[in-house]
Design an enzyme around this catalytic site. Structure first.
Site, mmCIF file in Angstrom:
data_model
loop_
_atom_site.group_PDB
_atom_site.id
_atom_site.type_symbol
_atom_site.label_atom_id
_atom_site.label_comp_id
_atom_site.label_asym_id
_atom_site.label_seq_id
_atom_site.Cartn_x
_atom_site.Cartn_y
_atom_site.Cartn_z
ATOM 1 N N ARG A 119 31.054 35.200 30.393
ATOM 2 C CA ARG A 119 31.590 36.243 31.280
ATOM 3 C C ARG A 119 31.690 37.544 30.496
ATOM 4 O O ARG A 119 32.768 37.981 30.087
ATOM 5 C CB ARG A 119 32.937 35.808 31.847
ATOM 6 C CG ARG A 119 32.854 34.548 32.670
ATOM 7 C CD ARG A 119 34.091 34.342 33.525
ATOM 8 N NE ARG A 119 33.912 34.960 34.835
ATOM 9 C CZ ARG A 119 34.854 34.995 35.766
ATOM 10 N NH1 ARG A 119 36.044 34.484 35.517
ATOM 11 N NH2 ARG A 119 34.623 35.550 36.942
ATOM 12 N N GLN A 124 26.741 39.788 33.902
ATOM 13 C CA GLN A 124 27.318 39.785 35.245
ATOM 14 C C GLN A 124 26.291 39.490 36.326
ATOM 15 O O GLN A 124 26.567 38.754 37.275
ATOM 16 C CB GLN A 124 28.008 41.122 35.524
ATOM 17 C CG GLN A 124 29.385 41.248 34.893
ATOM 18 C CD GLN A 124 30.074 42.545 35.294
ATOM 19 O OE1 GLN A 124 29.426 43.503 35.713
ATOM 20 N NE2 GLN A 124 31.386 42.586 35.164
ATOM 21 N N ASP A 127 25.619 35.704 36.703
ATOM 22 C CA ASP A 127 26.781 34.833 36.891
ATOM 23 C C ASP A 127 26.708 34.091 38.225
ATOM 24 O O ASP A 127 27.272 34.519 39.228
ATOM 25 C CB ASP A 127 28.062 35.673 36.798
ATOM 26 C CG ASP A 127 29.325 34.831 36.850
ATOM 27 O OD1 ASP A 127 29.214 33.595 36.987
ATOM 28 O OD2 ASP A 127 30.425 35.408 36.767
ATOM 29 N N SER A 130 30.094 32.796 39.948
ATOM 30 C CA SER A 130 30.802 33.783 40.765
ATOM 31 C C SER A 130 30.102 33.992 42.106
ATOM 32 O O SER A 130 30.753 34.125 43.152
ATOM 33 C CB SER A 130 30.918 35.115 40.019
ATOM 34 O OG SER A 130 31.790 34.993 38.919
ATOM 35 N N TYR A 226 38.864 32.374 33.252
ATOM 36 C CA TYR A 226 39.094 31.235 34.130
ATOM 37 C C TYR A 226 40.476 30.652 33.882
ATOM 38 O O TYR A 226 41.028 30.741 32.778
ATOM 39 C CB TYR A 226 38.043 30.136 33.901
ATOM 40 C CG TYR A 226 36.649 30.518 34.325
ATOM 41 C CD1 TYR A 226 36.296 30.564 35.668
ATOM 42 C CD2 TYR A 226 35.668 30.839 33.374
ATOM 43 C CE1 TYR A 226 35.005 30.911 36.058
ATOM 44 C CE2 TYR A 226 34.381 31.188 33.762
ATOM 45 C CZ TYR A 226 34.058 31.213 35.101
ATOM 46 O OH TYR A 226 32.793 31.568 35.476
#
Length: 378
Positions: A119, A124, A127, A130, A226
């Site tokens: 992360r 990003q 990911d 997500s 997380y």
């Protein structure tokens, strides 16, 4: 190099790893792209559209046996991929199924895990966790709205005033925040709780009330953002304090997942029995056993008038956009791995000096190379 996209064989899976418009980004990088016949049909992408974007349609055996790189949703879809040195990228459940990773190493596969994407800002756009959590949070609210025998918004009509549904979201990560936003758009009165105090402002920014529970949770977040697993005494005290909030809710949506571990039980039978008949619980952690004590994955459970739904793969319930988002994630990741030379080489380059590569690489050269997986294997 040839990139193959097989049809997913994981039970209930409807997503595809690469959508037709994603093919162009791969061919532009110098890669040949082969799609298994019918791979995208369940997600709304017929073979003809792939062909129009420059892909070749092939049989499963040809895709699996002749591709240097396989892009998958579930790495399990690479059944029969056994050519030493072949690279496979997808969700691999490395912390939950380390023996399967060991088996992949024994077959000589170079396996990358989309779950372990670091992360960091650079990653990003890669990911996938997500992305899929966004889909799950959205779909969870729609499942609740469909199962609830009342409407979400407040309405003032000639027949009287209809009060808004009360929705309680447990867990304010990506899925929880999307669930809050969706429930608010539908007009519900939303409350949310998370073990991480830092998310309070995010919850409030979406128009929901943050439920304060006087529990010590300073060590509740890992370096990746997380939620960390807590001890059983913490969860017991948490359940005791949540009982009143759950009992007053029409809908409870739980999203608490701990990578590689069984989901913590947050909603007990006692809480379910305190809810009003007709209330609904949506358990988005069903894939890991569920946050609700009564959850049975992919089955509709009704206990004393309360409906409990636990979809084990909620992203697959919205396959078109789930595939679109995942395709962007996995293609961006592959292009990162290829580097400046693109697909001009004969094998996928492995640069373990790069954090993204190092954190996601599970097996290489016939061995398990990821420290956390090696630790689980003993």
């Amino acid at each position: 190099m040839k990139v193959g996209i097989p049809r997913e064989i994981f039970p209930g899976e409807t997503r595809v790893a690469v959508i037709p418009t994603g093919v162009q980004a791969l061919t532009k990088a110098g890669l040949q792209v082969a799609i298994e016949t019918g791979a995208g049909v369940a997600a709304g992408f017929p073979d003809a559209v792939y062909v129009a974007h420059g892909a070749e349609i092939q049989s499963r055996s040809d895709v699996l046996s002749t591709s240097e790189i396989l892009l998958t949703v579930h790495a399990a879809s690479s059944d029969g991929a056994s050519r030493s040195g072949q690279a496979v990228i997808g969700f691999a459940d490395p912390l939950g199924s380390p023996r399967a990773i060991q088996d992949a190493a024994g077959r000589g596969l170079t396996l990358f895990s989309m779950e372990l994407m670091p992360r960091i800002t650079r990653a990003q756009s890669m990911d996938a966790l997500s992305s899929m959590a966004t889909i799950a949070g959205y779909k969870g609210v729609l499942l609740a709205a469909d199962a609830l025998p009342r409407m979400f918004p407040m309405l003032m009509t000639a027949a009287g005033t209809i009060s808004p549904a009360r929705v309680f979201i447990v867990g304010a990560g990506v899925a929880g925040l999307q669930a809050i936003a969706t429930a608010r758009r539908l007009g519900a009165k939303v409350e949310a709780y998370d073990v991480r105090p830092a998310v309070k402002e995010q919850v409030q920014s979406l128009g929901a009330k943050f439920v304060e529970l006087p529990l010590e949770s300073a060590d509740a977040e890992d370096k990746g953002g997380y939620a960390k697993a807590q001890d059983e005494s913490f969860y017991r005290r948490q359940r005791e304090m949540m009982l009143k909030v759950v009992a007053a809710s029409d809908v409870v949506i739980t999203t608490a997942l701990i990578p590689g571990k069984r989901a913590p039980v947050l909603i007990t039978t006692e809480m379910i029995e305190a809810m009003q008949p007709g209330s609904v619980v949506i358990d988005l952690a069903a894939e890991r056993g569920g946050n609700c004590e009564l959850t049975t994955p992919d089955e509709r459970v009704v206990h004393k008038g309360v409906t409990i739904l636990g979809p084990s793969n909620p992203a697959a319930l919205v396959p078109y956009h789930a595939s679109q988002m995942y395709s962007k994630n996995i293609i961006t990741f592959l292009l990162h791995l290829l580097g400046k030379d693109g697909g001009k080489g004969t094998a996928l380059p492995i640069n373990q000096e790069d954090e993204i590569t190092r954190e996601t690489l599970l097996t290489h050269g016939g061995a398990v190379v990821h420290p956390r997986v090696k630790e689980l294997l003993g």
